[in-house]
Design a protein around this motif. Structure first.
Motif, short mmCIF file in Angstrom:
data_model
loop_
_atom_site.label_atom_id
_atom_site.label_comp_id
_atom_site.label_asym_id
_atom_site.label_seq_id
_atom_site.Cartn_x
_atom_site.Cartn_y
_atom_site.Cartn_z
N ARG B 142 1.80 -18.47 4.17
CA ARG B 142 2.83 -17.59 3.49
C ARG B 142 1.95 -17.52 2.06
O ARG B 142 2.60 -18.23 1.32
N ASN B 144 1.64 -16.10 -1.55
CA ASN B 144 2.47 -15.37 -2.63
C ASN B 144 1.47 -14.95 -3.68
O ASN B 144 0.94 -15.74 -4.46
N PRO B 147 2.39 -16.23 -8.29
CA PRO B 147 1.83 -17.40 -8.96
C PRO B 147 0.35 -17.25 -9.27
O PRO B 147 -0.11 -17.74 -10.28
N ARG B 150 0.10 -14.96 -12.29
CA ARG B 150 0.33 -15.68 -13.39
C ARG B 150 -0.63 -16.74 -13.73
O ARG B 150 -0.96 -17.07 -14.96
N ILE B 179 -9.13 -23.69 -0.58
CA ILE B 179 -8.93 -25.22 -1.03
C ILE B 179 -10.05 -25.40 -2.54
O ILE B 179 -9.58 -25.94 -3.23
N GLU B 183 -8.43 -26.90 -5.55
CA GLU B 183 -8.95 -27.97 -6.00
C GLU B 183 -9.33 -27.72 -7.82
O GLU B 183 -9.30 -28.56 -8.39
N ILE B 189 -2.66 -28.99 -2.94
CA ILE B 189 -3.53 -28.73 -1.59
C ILE B 189 -2.96 -29.16 -0.37
O ILE B 189 -3.39 -29.36 0.64
N THR B 193 1.94 -26.29 0.96
CA THR B 193 1.76 -25.61 0.05
C THR B 193 1.69 -23.93 0.51
O THR B 193 2.27 -22.86 -0.10
#
Lengths: 454, 196, 181, 239
Positions: B142, B144, B147, B150, B179, B183, B189, B193
């Motif tokens: 999923r 998005n 974010p 942003r 990842i 990180e 991670i 999430t």
């Protein structure tokens, strides 16, 4: 022991390998057809979804895991028995060990298939293997299924090598006897074995170490299989007795499988002179012992559950003893205790037929035992609102039948390609003192054996 | 040989056996009801299954040879008109024909590709853009956009240099890349999430 | 596979049983033949253990123990490393769960022992060896072969006599390099 | 301090209307398996309302018990998964990662509440039902385990929204579909680490118990026991 010369032994035992009869083809085709049917059923299951099996909520494990535990149990036939008999220098072991080791390897191969067959997404099974990937996430080593992965792999590697090492001298023998293309194949397989005293001694040392090591491996394998159940808070699964209980059951079914296999070989390959009443009697006594040990475990397990009177556990206990599974339960008690006890403790009944009948009963009984451990507990978990039932489907039954056929097929092919009785060990034993007494021989006798000249 | 048998079973057992959702096995079942077509195999053929397993996807073929380069050179930002939802929510979105025609009603109208669009408009259809980026269903990601926008992650970080391409070219995004970036940015991670 | 080894030739005799073989070996030793050149081959382990080159039980148990140690370290490192590589919490357990890791360690230890034992066996028994050893069909019929590799030319006769008289080798074969293959 | 999501179920308020069940199906793309499969025990309900009938007719009382994933702290389902498909998040969720699931079904066996559900077949939403699918939630395929997530998609969305506005989450900002649909407000969701949240206040009630608490799974779902009927005398002291 056999009263035959070295040459006769070689001739007798290599005959099934070098000459091919129509029986071999008939057996291979028949068993092969069943195996193909099982593979097709598996293909269908992968295509349509695991739902074509009878599992449901809450009985998420059914026939497949039953078969898994059963076959891993049968695999204890071999290596464990053969290793114990080797270490105790039981002289009657010699015609038995290779068949036992072969059963181990094949039963393990079949048993190890089932965790794959039962997966919802078997094509991702390689995630159990710790390999570097860009996802960087590795298996969860806290999971008993990962312990299974390690234990079964260790056991498979160990028992395969345990089978192959003493096969090398016999392959050298075949290299010298076979003709045509097979000669070249055996020549490659024999690895250039010469049979110098140096090599013989190395082989004996290696086999000795392997025999010692394979016993703790075998014990750990079935203990870990039992942990698959004991780690889960499911009534009647969450038990501390499961480790030794499963190991005892495994040896029990393993001996039974070995006796049945020996009887079939004896008939099919005309090995009456090598697999004698003595062997069936000795193994029959071991079977009787394990039957009593198994009964003890079952009694101890069920008594403590009944006495503890924990509602969830007692629900399972009585579902098995007097509920919907009562028929299977009492059949299991009959097959695993009553019948073997009668057939094996009365000397007059402890004939070859008698031990074979008892062994067949034990195989049935032990399969039922695995089923009765797995399924009833799942049908009666804590919240009665979610109690369930389980009925196998055609796909599961086909695959189950196919694995028995696969065992037969692998055994037929193996006894076709290799001598099913270790020729050099038999000759070696024959040349040493003719100890006829069955059972475990004490060390002084063995030493006497070793120094006795032919 | 063994694989063949499995493959054959994959194809054939469906016809030999009763349908996968079989009736009449438990007494509680309602009788004389047609088998509900609730289930199908996840893949129609073995070939489809193999392709899905190895993540082989056909290249997206766009109905119109849209040039990202021309638009970027004319100072059009990614999220200005065409993919505005990237700043607001999960999906970046693809422009509708109406968005295109805002400008192209007057700009470059004689260009053959633009005329294709005019033809779409006259037929009352929308442009059937093919999705280029996206996760396979079995990845259960999923994603998005908002974010990430942003957090000032440039579009090109994941989508590559689309600004110099005509139609967008797919890059193979792997979980490892996600990842590494998470990180480096000290973002979460944890599996959940992205996977839920 | 067919490369010739430096062995120039060999003289060997076929003895009926291991008693005969033992006395032939005694004779050869009496002749001061280098023990390393004496070959004995049989299709089953011989009762008389000290034919030809004497060997102790060797380093195999130690190699096996070393294999076990390597396996144990590898197993524990694998298990604990896996858990720390991506630390995920499950069931209110610590990230590195020593008890469960003991199981992996145990299995890997035993796997190490098994693999080390077999490797040690193969190395010390010089297997696999693609060039055939002395290959006489009578060995697999139960006879014991006793021979001398590259016998000094001047002593070939003595050796043949020793083979024949020592324990009554039934048949003496002398082969040159071309018979090896 | 991380959140510690939990739910409180007031059994006194539950009327057994099953609005939560419907809401959950709609929110979470829970597949409908059909009558035949449901009869074989393959129905999937992330939340179910168990009905227990107490007493002899005519003095009969029906007890309703909404049961869903208890998000146990010491969850038996988590360590048994060989691929980490089931694990514990930092904010206390009992996560199920569908793409890591290989379908051993071990977690479902280990779960004493039987609230884990397996996709025995590949679910299909026939047209036009596919249009009702929630785009914020995965559609699970064949061979994958699934269960109540406490509507993790709503938690994530609320967290992202709060972060965009650079403020902490407010109590009541995250409402799972079941709690949102419950007409009698029997289901209260919130952060158990926040002493002022409604959920943690109710979880401190003397009526609060755990389902199968004796198993030591430390669930984060609290059941407020009924006080009506025969248990009326200990009503004093409840807030």
């Amino acid at each position: 022991m056999t009263g035959k010369t070295a040459k006769e032994i070689s001739n007798d035992l290599l005959r099934p390998v070098l000459d091919t009869s129509w029986r071999f083809y008939a057996a291979a085709v028949l068993l092969g057809a069943l195996v193909v049917a099982g593979l097709a059923a598996w293909g269908h299951q992968m295509s349509a979804g695991i739902g074509v099996a009878g599992i449901n909520r809450p009985v998420f494990w059914g026939f497949y895991i039953t078969n898994f535990v059963f076959w891993i149990g049968v695999s204890h036939a071999g290596t464990l028995i053969s290793a114990i008999l080797r270490l105790t220098h039981a002289p009657w072991r010699r015609p038995v060990t290779r068949a036992a080791e072969a059963i181990t390897v094949f039963a393990l191969m079949i048993g190890a298939m089932f965790p794959l067959i039962h997966l919802g997404r078997p094509w991702l099974a390689f995630w159990l293997f710790p390999y570097p990937s860009e996802r960087r996430i590795w298996p969860n080593v806290r999971s008993p299924l990962v312990w299974d992965f390690f234990a079964i792999n260790t056991y498979l590697v160990g028992s395969t090598l345990f089978l192959l090492l003493p096969l090398i001298p016999d392959l050298a023998l075949l290299r010298d006897r076979a003709r045509g293309w097979r000669r070249h194949v055996y020549r490659l397989c024999a690895l250039g074995w010469a049979g110098t005293p140096h090599q013989w001694r190395r082989l004996e040392t290696a086999m000795h170490i392997m025999a010692i090591v394979i016993i703790p491996v075998a014990v750990s394998v079935h203990t870990i299989v039992s942990f698959d159940f004991a780690m889960a808070p499911v009534p009647m699964w969450h038990s501390t007795i499961f480790g030794p209980y499963f190991v005892a059951g495994a040896i029990f079914s393993g001996i039974a499988a070995l006796i049945v296999a020996m009887a079939v070989l004896r008939r099919a390959l005309r090995l009456e002179a090598y697999l004698q009443l003595l062997h069936f009697e000795s193994l029959g006594k071991l079977l009787l012992l394990m039957s009593l040990v198994w009964t003890y475990f079952v009694f101890a397990e069920r008594l403590t559950t009944w006495y503890g009177n924990e509602p969830a556990e007692v629900a399972v206990l009585f579902a098995v003893e007097r509920g919907p599974y009562a028929g299977l339960f009492w059949a299991m008690v009959f097959c695993n205790f009553v019948l073997p006890f009668v057939m094996l403790s009365i000397k007059r009944l402890r004939t070859i037929t008698g031990t074979v009948v008892a062994s067949l009963a034990v195989l049935v009984g032990m399969w039922l035992e695995r089923f009765l451990i797995i399924v009833p507990s799942l049908t009666r978990k804590y919240l009665p609102y979610s109690w369930g039932t389980y009925q196998p489907t055609l796909v599961e039954i086909t695959i189950t039948a196919a694995t028995f056929a696969a065992m037969g097929l692998l055994f037929v092919l193996f006894s076709k390609a290799f001598p099913i009785i270790s020729i050099w060990e038999l000759k070696e034993g024959d040349r040493r003192a003719p100890v006829v007494a069955p059972g475990l021989v004490d060390q002084s006798m063995v030493m006497a054996d070793r120094h006795a000249n032919p | 040989m063994l694989l063949l048998a499995v493959a054959a079973g994959w194809r054939m057992w469906g016809t030999v056996l009763p349908p996968t959702v079989s009736e009449g096995e438990t007494p509680r079942q309602p009788s004389a009801r047609p088998t509900p077509s609730v289930f199908t195999p996840a893949h129609r053929t073995l070939g489809d299954a193999v392709e899905a397993f190895f993540g082989i996807r056909p290249e997206a073929v766009q109905p119109i040879a849209f040039s990202h380069r021309v638009h970027v050179e004319n100072d059009l930002g990614c999220t200005d008109y065409c993919h505005p939802h990237a700043t607001e929510g999960p999906q970046a979105g693809l422009p509708s024909l109406r968005t295109c025609m805002l400008c192209h009603a007057t700009i470059a109208t004689e260009h053959p590709e633009i005329q294709k669009m005019t033809a779409y408009e006259e037929r009352g259809e929308d442009v059937t853009w093919q999705r280029v980026f996206g996760f396979v269903r079995s990845a259960h990601v999923r994603f998005n956009h908002a974010p990430h926008v942003r957090a000032d992650v440039a579009c090109a970080t994941c989508h590559g240099d689309v600004g110099s391409q005509t139609v967008a070219q797919r890059l193979d995004l792997t979980m490892g890349q996600c990842i590494d970036c998470h990180e480096a940015q000290q973002a979460a991670i944890e599996c959940v999430t992205c996977h839920f | 596979m067919r490369t010739r080894k430096a062995v120039r030739n060999v003289i060997y005799g076929i003895c009926a049983d291991d008693d005969a073989a033992a006395s032939v070996v005694e004779e050869l030793r009496a002749l001061d033949v280098d023990a390393r050149r004496i070959v004995v081959q049989s299709s089953e382990p011989l009762e008389i253990r000290d034919l030809a080159v004497p060997h102790g039980s060797g380093a195999m148990p130690w190699v096996a123990a070393l294999g076990g140690l390597i396996g144990a370290v590898a197993g524990f490192t694998l298990a604990a490393g896996t858990q720390q590589l991506w630390p995920l919490s499950t069931g209110a357990m610590p990230i590195v769960t020593l008890r469960t890791n003991l199981i992996i360690t145990y299995e890997m230890t035993l796997l190490g022992v098994i693999v080390a034992t077999v490797l040690c066996f193969l190395v010390t028994a010089r297997l696999p060896r693609w060039r055939m050893p002395l290959d006489d069909p009578e060995i697999s019929e139960g006879a014991v072969l006793v021979g001398v590799l590259s016998p000094p030319q001047d002593r070939a006769h003595d050796i043949e006599r020793a083979l024949r008289e020592g324990g009554g080798a039934a048949r003496i074969v002398t082969c040159g390099p071309e018979d090896w293959g | 301090m991380p959140h510690r999501w939990g739910m409180v179920v007031d059994l006194d308020r539950c009327t057994g209307c099953e609005a939560c069940v419907v809401a959950c199906r709609a929110e979470n793309n829970v597949p409908t398996v059909g009558e035949a499969e449901a009869a074989r025990g393959r129905a999937i309900h992330w939340i179910r309302v168990e009905r227990y009938v107490d007493g002899e007719f005519p003095d009969v009382r029906v007890k309703f018990l909404p049961v869903f994933c208890q998000h146990c702290d010491a969850a038996p389902c988590e360590p048994v998964c060989p691929t980490y498909a089931s694990y514990h998040t930092a904010d206390g969720l009992n996560a199920q990662v569908y793409n890591r699931c290989i379908g051993t079904r071990y977690c479902a066996n280990a779960c004493p509440y039987t609230v884990r559900f397996f996709n025995f077949f590949n679910p299909v939403w026939e047209k036009p039902l596919h249009l009702q699918l929630n785009p914020d939630v995965s559609v699970r395929e064949v061979g994958v385990m699934e269960k109540c997530t406490f509507c993790v998609q709503r938690i994530k969305a609320a967290e992202i929204a709060a972060k965009a506005e650079d403020r902490p989450l407010r109590d009541g900002e995250v409402v799972p579909a079941c709690a949102q649909a419950c007409p009698s407000r029997a289901l209260v969701f919130g952060d158990l680490n926040d002493p002022d949240s409604e959920a943690s206040r109710l979880a401190g009630s003397h009526r609060a118990t755990h389902l199968l608490g004796e198993l030591g799974t430390q669930p984060k779902v609290f059941y407020l026991q009924r006080e009506g009927g025969h248990d009326r005398q200990d009503r004093e002291g409840d807030q």
